[in-house]
Scaffold this motif. Structure first.
Motif, PDB file in Angstrom:
ATOM      1  N   VAL A  87       0.821  -1.113  -0.019  1.00 45.81           N
ATOM      2  CA  VAL A  87       0.021   0.080   0.049  1.00 45.81           C
ATOM      3  C   VAL A  87       0.948   1.240  -0.042  1.00 45.81           C
ATOM      4  N   ASP A  88       1.900   1.316   0.915  1.00 45.27           N
ATOM      5  CA  ASP A  88       2.767   2.350   0.711  1.00 45.27           C
ATOM      6  C   ASP A  88       3.378   2.423  -0.548  1.00 45.27           C
ATOM      7  N   LEU A  89       3.781   1.623  -1.112  1.00 46.89           N
ATOM      8  CA  LEU A  89       4.439   1.596  -2.632  1.00 46.89           C
ATOM      9  C   LEU A  89       3.558   2.264  -3.557  1.00 46.89           C
ATOM     10  N   LEU A  90       2.399   1.540  -3.376  1.00 46.95           N
ATOM     11  CA  LEU A  90       1.333   2.138  -4.457  1.00 46.95           C
ATOM     12  C   LEU A  90       1.071   3.589  -4.216  1.00 46.95           C
ATOM     13  N   HIS A  91       0.967   3.962  -2.919  1.00 45.62           N
ATOM     14  CA  HIS A  91       0.976   5.422  -2.726  1.00 45.62           C
ATOM     15  C   HIS A  91       2.213   6.272  -3.184  1.00 45.62           C
ATOM     16  N   ARG A  92       3.230   5.644  -2.995  1.00 45.40           N
ATOM     17  CA  ARG A  92       4.524   6.647  -3.509  1.00 45.40           C
ATOM     18  C   ARG A  92       4.609   6.787  -5.076  1.00 45.40           C
ATOM     19  N   GLU A  93       4.409   5.348  -5.646  1.00 51.51           N
ATOM     20  CA  GLU A  93       4.577   5.288  -7.082  1.00 51.51           C
ATOM     21  C   GLU A  93       3.489   5.818  -7.979  1.00 51.51           C
ATOM     22  N   ASN A  94       2.076   5.415  -7.511  1.00 48.50           N
ATOM     23  CA  ASN A  94       1.022   5.539  -8.248  1.00 48.50           C
ATOM     24  C   ASN A  94       0.455   7.037  -8.037  1.00 48.50           C
TER      25      ASN A  94
ATOM     26  N   ARG B 110      -3.506   6.125   0.422  1.00 52.68           N
ATOM     27  CA  ARG B 110      -3.319   4.983   1.058  1.00 52.68           C
ATOM     28  C   ARG B 110      -4.471   4.256   1.133  1.00 52.68           C
ATOM     29  N   PRO B 111      -5.663   4.832   1.616  1.00 53.36           N
ATOM     30  CA  PRO B 111      -6.976   4.217   1.763  1.00 53.36           C
ATOM     31  C   PRO B 111      -7.491   3.544   0.276  1.00 53.36           C
ATOM     32  N   ASP B 112      -7.292   4.273  -0.740  1.00 56.48           N
ATOM     33  CA  ASP B 112      -7.697   3.631  -1.883  1.00 56.48           C
ATOM     34  C   ASP B 112      -6.570   2.747  -2.370  1.00 56.48           C
ATOM     35  N   ALA B 113      -5.243   2.520  -1.941  1.00 58.77           N
ATOM     36  CA  ALA B 113      -4.367   1.799  -2.471  1.00 58.77           C
ATOM     37  C   ALA B 113      -4.783   0.408  -1.841  1.00 58.77           C
ATOM     38  N   GLY B 114      -5.222   0.735  -0.510  1.00 64.74           N
ATOM     39  CA  GLY B 114      -5.854  -0.562   0.258  1.00 64.74           C
ATOM     40  C   GLY B 114      -6.954  -1.335  -0.518  1.00 64.74           C
ATOM     41  N   LEU B 115      -7.905  -0.387  -0.812  1.00 64.12           N
ATOM     42  CA  LEU B 115      -9.041  -1.168  -1.446  1.00 64.12           C
ATOM     43  C   LEU B 115      -8.615  -1.766  -2.694  1.00 64.12           C
ATOM     44  N   GLU B 116      -7.885  -1.013  -3.501  1.00 65.18           N
ATOM     45  CA  GLU B 116      -7.271  -1.742  -4.787  1.00 65.18           C
ATOM     46  C   GLU B 116      -6.694  -3.175  -4.554  1.00 65.18           C
ATOM     47  N   LEU B 117      -5.659  -3.063  -3.490  1.00 62.88           N
ATOM     48  CA  LEU B 117      -5.216  -4.481  -3.159  1.00 62.88           C
ATOM     49  C   LEU B 117      -6.135  -5.453  -2.617  1.00 62.88           C
ATOM     50  N   LEU B 118      -7.253  -5.100  -1.645  1.00 67.40           N
ATOM     51  CA  LEU B 118      -8.267  -5.954  -1.476  1.00 67.40           C
ATOM     52  C   LEU B 118      -8.877  -6.526  -2.633  1.00 67.40           C
ATOM     53  N   LEU B 119      -9.140  -5.744  -3.740  1.00 62.47           N
ATOM     54  CA  LEU B 119     -10.144  -6.362  -4.532  1.00 62.47           C
ATOM     55  C   LEU B 119      -9.239  -7.307  -5.315  1.00 62.47           C
ATOM     56  N   ALA B 120      -7.956  -6.929  -5.625  1.00 56.02           N
ATOM     57  CA  ALA B 120      -7.044  -8.000  -6.105  1.00 56.02           C
ATOM     58  C   ALA B 120      -7.001  -9.242  -5.516  1.00 56.02           C
ATOM     59  N   ILE B 121      -6.827  -9.374  -4.230  1.00 53.73           N
ATOM     60  CA  ILE B 121      -6.631 -10.499  -3.419  1.00 53.73           C
ATOM     61  C   ILE B 121      -8.061 -11.233  -3.539  1.00 53.73           C
ATOM     62  N   GLU B 122      -9.186 -10.551  -3.529  1.00 55.40           N
ATOM     63  CA  GLU B 122     -10.395 -11.113  -3.820  1.00 55.40           C
ATOM     64  C   GLU B 122     -10.286 -11.820  -5.115  1.00 55.40           C
TER      65      GLU B 122
END
Length: 490
Positions: free
Chosen positions: A68-75, A79-91
């Motif tokens: 999530v931290d890397l998504l925030h820094r590079e994209n 961070r909350p939106d990065a966490g949501l993106e990761l959650l959906l990918a894991i699903e």
């Protein structure tokens, strides 16, 4: 000397990491290694692949703060939106791991009366090595829709991410290896570079390419793949519309549409870029929309609703679309051209621009929204369909949603919400026209990453009857016209 690619934080231009630009020979070598690894991966069967994919998703979940931290820094996204993106990918990883065996199992077919002494079945066979070319706007969730599906189906994958998000991709790929130390290298591989690297992947000997990006780049990918007859699945751009009926919950519609349009800085292929609202509730809808967007702002700190524009070259596109919309007769009712900055763009809403304006006909990919007043839902549907794209859309109505859905010429629709279909691993995702073709996600996605193999097995010979033989008896040939009439003339 190997060329280098520098990844930057889009909000600060801070260097995140440096990566090599892989050459054509290096790409071919990585694909060859993936092909060798595919032998082991296929041998694991559905059960073994399920175990490996579930190991991977647990690793991603357990180390989510790092990614999530890397998504925030590079994209650049909060961070909350990065966490949501990761959650959906894991699903999606979880669903593919648990359902691939059921969806792709061999199935028996009725051989028919003519060859009743045969058995018949259809197998779903992995292609071998799949190349995935991913985008920068959702650098985990979007390519994961192809990667996790292709892996679950029995393919190995070579992943070429956007040049704007290679660090996120490297972390994601390394996570698979870290979660499965017993697996050989090459199950999931990374190549980095620019458009030439992507073209090299198309020509490298992969068995299929999954591409997500613009229609213009998609055409280039298809052209490169056509040279070597590599099949493709194309998930391209969108110009998704939301239709707001007079009987809709207007407050709920405004809240959902605000998120669908402005979330991720509007950099969402299935985001809402157009609204068609019935005249009777137009002013009420705009009032509610103003209320929602009053608290929405771009930035990088706590409380920011969305981040910077990830790709700087997109900012002039947004500016051109807003200027053209106003020139065509549209009125900026929220924000204006002055809200387009060098990195950040505040929400902009334009009322009743010309239907032929760029803001209506072209993908904007920024935090802007057009609102068009219509006299009926029929007019709304006609206008919504009158673009070259056909990806997703939304309908807000208490009683008339079904009739609108049936007329919308899109491949996905959310009713009384936005983006719902993208979060459901069981539903397919794809487009038509400028939005591409083929499907990812769901059972249809698993089938997309396999080819069918028909197997006909003669269980026993029929004495004296050899239909498929040069030793066919003359009486069988004399019987054929009668057999044709008996079976098919009625």
């Amino acid at each position: 000397m190997t060329r280098q690619q520098i990844s930057l934080n889009p909000a600060t231009d801070e260097v995140v990491a440096t990566f090599p630009v892989h050459t054509e020979d290096q790409v071919r070598e990585i694909v060859a290694h993936a092909r060798y690894a595919s032998i082991w991966w296929k041998q694991q069967g559905f059960h073994g692949r399920r175990r490996a994919l579930l190991n991977w998703k647990r690793y991603l979940a357990g180390h989510n703060a790092e990614l999530v931290d890397l998504l925030h820094r590079e994209n650049g996204k909060p961070r909350p939106d990065a966490g949501l993106e990761l959650l959906l990918a894991i699903e999606h990883i979880d669903w593919n791991a648990r359902h691939a065996g059921k969806v792709l199992r061999s199935r028996r077919r009725n051989p028919g009366l003519l060859l009743a002494n045969f058995s018949a079945r259809v197998d779903h066979v992995a292609f071998g090595v799949v190349g995935v070319i991913g985008p920068w706007n959702y650098p985990i969730f979007t390519p994961n829709g192809s990667i996790a599906t292709a892996l679950a189906a029995g393919n190995t994958v070579v992943f070429k991410p956007s040049e704007y998000t290679p660090a996120v991709a490297q972390w994601y790929v390394n996570a698979f290896a870290d979660a499965n130390p017993e697996a050989p290298t090459g199950i999931l591989s990374l190549i980095t570079g620019d458009g030439e690297t992507g073209a090299a992947l198309c020509r490298s000997g992969v068995d299929k390419i999954a591409f997500t990006g613009s229609a213009a780049t998609g055409r280039k990918v298809m052209s490169a793949c056509a040279e070597v007859m590599v099949p493709v699945v194309m998930e391209l751009g969108g110009k998704d519309a939301a239709i707001v009926a007079a009987d809709a919950d207007i407050a709920a519609a405004a809240d959902a549409i605000a998120f669908g349009a402005m979330g991720n800085s509007g950099q969402t292929c299935v985001g809402i870029e157009r609204v068609y609202v019935e005249r009777a509730v137009r002013d009420q809808f705009l009032d509610k929309l103003r209320g929602v967007l009053a608290d929405v702002r771009p930035g990088t700190g706590i409380g920011a609703s969305y981040g910077p524009m990830t790709m700087p070259s997109q900012i002039p596109v947004v500016r051109r679309h807003v200027e053209d919309a106003v020139a065509s007769g549209g009125e900026t009712v929220i924000g204006d051209i002055g809200d387009i900055g060098e990195r950040f763009i505040a929400p902009i809403v334009i009322l009743d621009p010309g239907h032929e304006s760029a803001a209506i006909q072209e993908e904007t990919f920024g935090p802007t929204l057009t609102v068009t007043t219509v006299t009926s839902l029929s007019e709304a549907v006609d206008l919504a369909n009158d673009v070259r794209f056909g990806l997703g859309g939304a309908v807000f109505s208490r009683r008339r949603a079904r009739e609108v859905v049936e007329r919308l010429d899109t491949s996905q629709v959310s009713v009384n919400s936005v983006l719902g279909f993208a979060g459901m691993a069981r539903l397919p995702l794809g487009g038509r026209g400028e939005s591409g073709f083929g499907r990812i996600h769901g059972p249809e996605g698993l089938l997309e990453f396999t080819r069918t193999r028909a197997v006909a097995t003669q269980r026993f010979p029929v004495p004296g009857v050899h239909l498929l033989s040069f030793r066919r008896a003359p009486w069988i040939d004399r019987l054929l016209p009668h057999l044709i009439r008996l079976l098919h003339a009625r």
